[in-house]
Design an enzyme around this catalytic site. Structure first.
Site, mmCIF file in Angstrom:
data_model
loop_
_atom_site.group_PDB
_atom_site.id
_atom_site.type_symbol
_atom_site.label_atom_id
_atom_site.label_comp_id
_atom_site.label_asym_id
_atom_site.label_seq_id
_atom_site.Cartn_x
_atom_site.Cartn_y
_atom_site.Cartn_z
ATOM 1 N N GLU A 82 1.119 -6.962 -54.650
ATOM 2 C CA GLU A 82 -0.244 -7.431 -54.337
ATOM 3 C C GLU A 82 -0.965 -6.268 -53.682
ATOM 4 O OE1 GLU A 82 -0.959 -11.174 -52.354
ATOM 5 O OE2 GLU A 82 0.836 -12.053 -53.250
ATOM 6 N N GLU A 106 5.778 -13.407 -49.473
ATOM 7 C CA GLU A 106 5.294 -13.176 -48.093
ATOM 8 C C GLU A 106 5.978 -14.077 -47.074
ATOM 9 O OE1 GLU A 106 0.970 -13.175 -47.949
ATOM 10 O OE2 GLU A 106 0.893 -11.283 -49.031
#
Ligand code: AHR
Length: 502
Positions: free
Chosen positions: A292, A173
């Site tokens: 995710e 991320e």
């Protein structure tokens, strides 16, 4: 009662069912590692301190890959802290979750755990506070047979054979301002490209995942993928996608339609990747690692990390308790992942245990299944062969977040060798059952093997350590097959699995 027609035909093939669709994620976060997979005091713990009951449930859940060690955690992680004699390992501040990591579990322990649980490791490298050299060192430690500094150290640490890890995530991320070492797309793209290029000098056949967006709501969504892939396209195989959903402001209708966003996410990232491919005049396709995804109530108190001088070890964090509607959404997200199997080549339910997880532990005590355990376990067990797109003719309903959406969503898998068909169906109606009419005439001779539905008159029913059995998938006695058609009724807010065979 609304009538819904589904048409199933082996000609509607999307691609193979990929085992890696059923991956999960273990992060050094809260109680996922410590008192989750690792709890030396537990009666089922083995010599490494791993809970045997958690391993057994991981197998029952049908987990394929496990991403490790983060997550936000990885962006501040020094992997060398977690190897060698345990009593010499340093405790470190974990800035991502404002916790202390005692480093009792590290790379070697985790890889022993994957061997015991029959799962495939997916390793993430730190591109937040670290860079090319540390990623190379870790790769050398894990995958080089011997005769070098890091590989010989691994051997001395008790692993004579290389771990041969195939999938590697290049950071986590990095588009998020919350990430330690957050970068612009250009900065990250350059670093990821150079890390990937160097890692391939050690092992050209690695499967490398570049960081995509942390959600489709990020202001940089789409542009991030394009810029990152501009730099990395030649050196990576996958771009990651992360998405978490929650019921907000009591808007159950929108929440139940969360898979609309996942479909949109996948098609947008595919377009961005294909745009770069066209510019570069390459034939190689980039796939998506949806590494995710889950339901996560981020605004609740249990998601707030400690503050100030409090840096606890393994605090209770992100321990969401899931209800029946959450399980239906998880099932629908699996439908979306399967439906996009041509593009999504790996996925990870975040996370495996205690932290936004399908299973929960008590330290030293009981283990129990959340409602979300069931759709995942059923899909992992019964999806086989080829994924088939299902033509759905259903009434629509209006949602605040996604406009008009169909009441029902479905996908099927067809295992030609075994002659087995599995149909996964969600009814998003918050109030009414729907009558299904499934046209199966393109596969003559199918008989019903089993039909189950997961639902409850109270969709807010939540499992607990004291009761995780009263609401589980139950046989659906309304389902029958005759003359090439399946008929039956599925309850409101439900997930159903219809299994047929020749
Ligand atoms: O899974 C929980 C967190 O969600 C991860 O650490 C991070 O990558 C994401 O924002």
């Amino acid at each position: 009662m609304a009538a819904v027609r589904l048409t199933i035909d082996p000609a509607f093939r999307v691609g193979p069912v990929r085992r890696r669709t059923f991956g999960s994620f273990v992060e050094h976060l809260g109680r996922c590692v410590y008192t989750g997979i690792h709890d030396p005091e537990h009666p089922t713990a083995d010599a490494d301190g791993f809970r045997g009951d958690v391993i057994a449930l991981t197998k029952e859940l049908g987990i394929s890959t496990v991403r490790y060690p983060g997550g936000n955690f990885v962006s501040g992680y020094r992997w060398e802290d977690g190897i060698g004699p345990r009593d010499e390992r340093p405790a470190r501040l974990d800035l991502a979750w404002h916790s202390t990591d005692p480093n009792l579990v590290g790379v070697d322990e985790f890889l022993r755990w994957t061997a015991k649980s029959g799962t495939e490791p997916m390793m993430a490298v730190n591109l937040g506070t670290r860079g090319v050299q540390e990623a190379l060192d870790l790769l050398e430690y894990c995958n080089v047979r011997g005769g070098t500094y890091w590989s010989d150290l691994r051997r001395r640490n008790g692993a004579p054979e290389p771990y041969d890890i195939r999938m590697w995530c290049l950071g986590n991320e990095m588009d998020g301002p919350w990430q330690i070492g957050h970068k612009t797309a250009h900065e990250y793209g350059r670093l990821a490209a150079e890390t990937a290029r160097a890692m391939r000098m050690i092992d050209p056949d690695l499967e490398l995942v570049a960081c995509g967006s942390s959600s489709s709501a990020m202001p940089t969504f789409g542009a991030w993928e394009r810029e990152v892939l501009d730099e990395t396209y030649e050196f990576v195989d996958h771009i990651s996608a992360h998405a978490y959903y929650a019921e907000e402001d009591g808007d159950l209708g929108s929440f139940l339609a969360s898979a609309v966003d996942m479909d949109h996410f996948i098609s947008s990232v595919s377009s961005a990747a294909d745009t770069v491919r066209a510019h570069k005049k390459l034939s190689k396709r980039i796939h998506i690692s949806f590494d995710e995804w889950n339901v996560w109530y981020q605004k609740r108190a249990e998601s707030r990390p400690p503050t100030g001088a409090d840096w606890p070890v393994a605090p209770v964090l992100l321990e969401d308790r899931y209800n029946v509607a959450d399980a239906v959404v998880v099932g629908n997200l699996l439908i979306s992942l399967l439906r996009n199997t041509d593009r999504v080549h790996a996925a990870s339910l975040a996370q495996l245990v205690n932290v936004i997880a399908p299973m929960m532990t008590e330290p030293g005590g009981r283990l129990w299944r959340q409602t979300t355990f069931h759709p995942f376990a059923q899909a992992s067990q019964h999806a086989a062969g080829e994924v088939l797109r299902v033509a759905v003719e259903a009434p629509t309903y209006e949602t605040a977040r996604f406009g008009d959406v169909p009441l029902v969503d479905a996908v099927a898998t067809w295992d030609a060798e075994a002659g087995a068909l599995a149909v996964f169906v969600v009814n998003r109606s918050t109030t009414d059952p729907v009558a299904l009419d499934v046209d199966l005439r393109s596969v003559p001779g199918l008989r019903l093997v089993e039909a189950t539905s997961l639902s409850n008159p109270d969709h807010t029913w939540t499992a607990s350590a004291d009761d995780d059995t009263s609401v589980r998938p139950q046989p659906n006695g309304t389902v029958a097959v005759a003359d090439g058609r399946l008929s039956g009724t599925v309850p409101p807010v439900s997930w159903s699995v219809l299994r047929l065979a020749l």
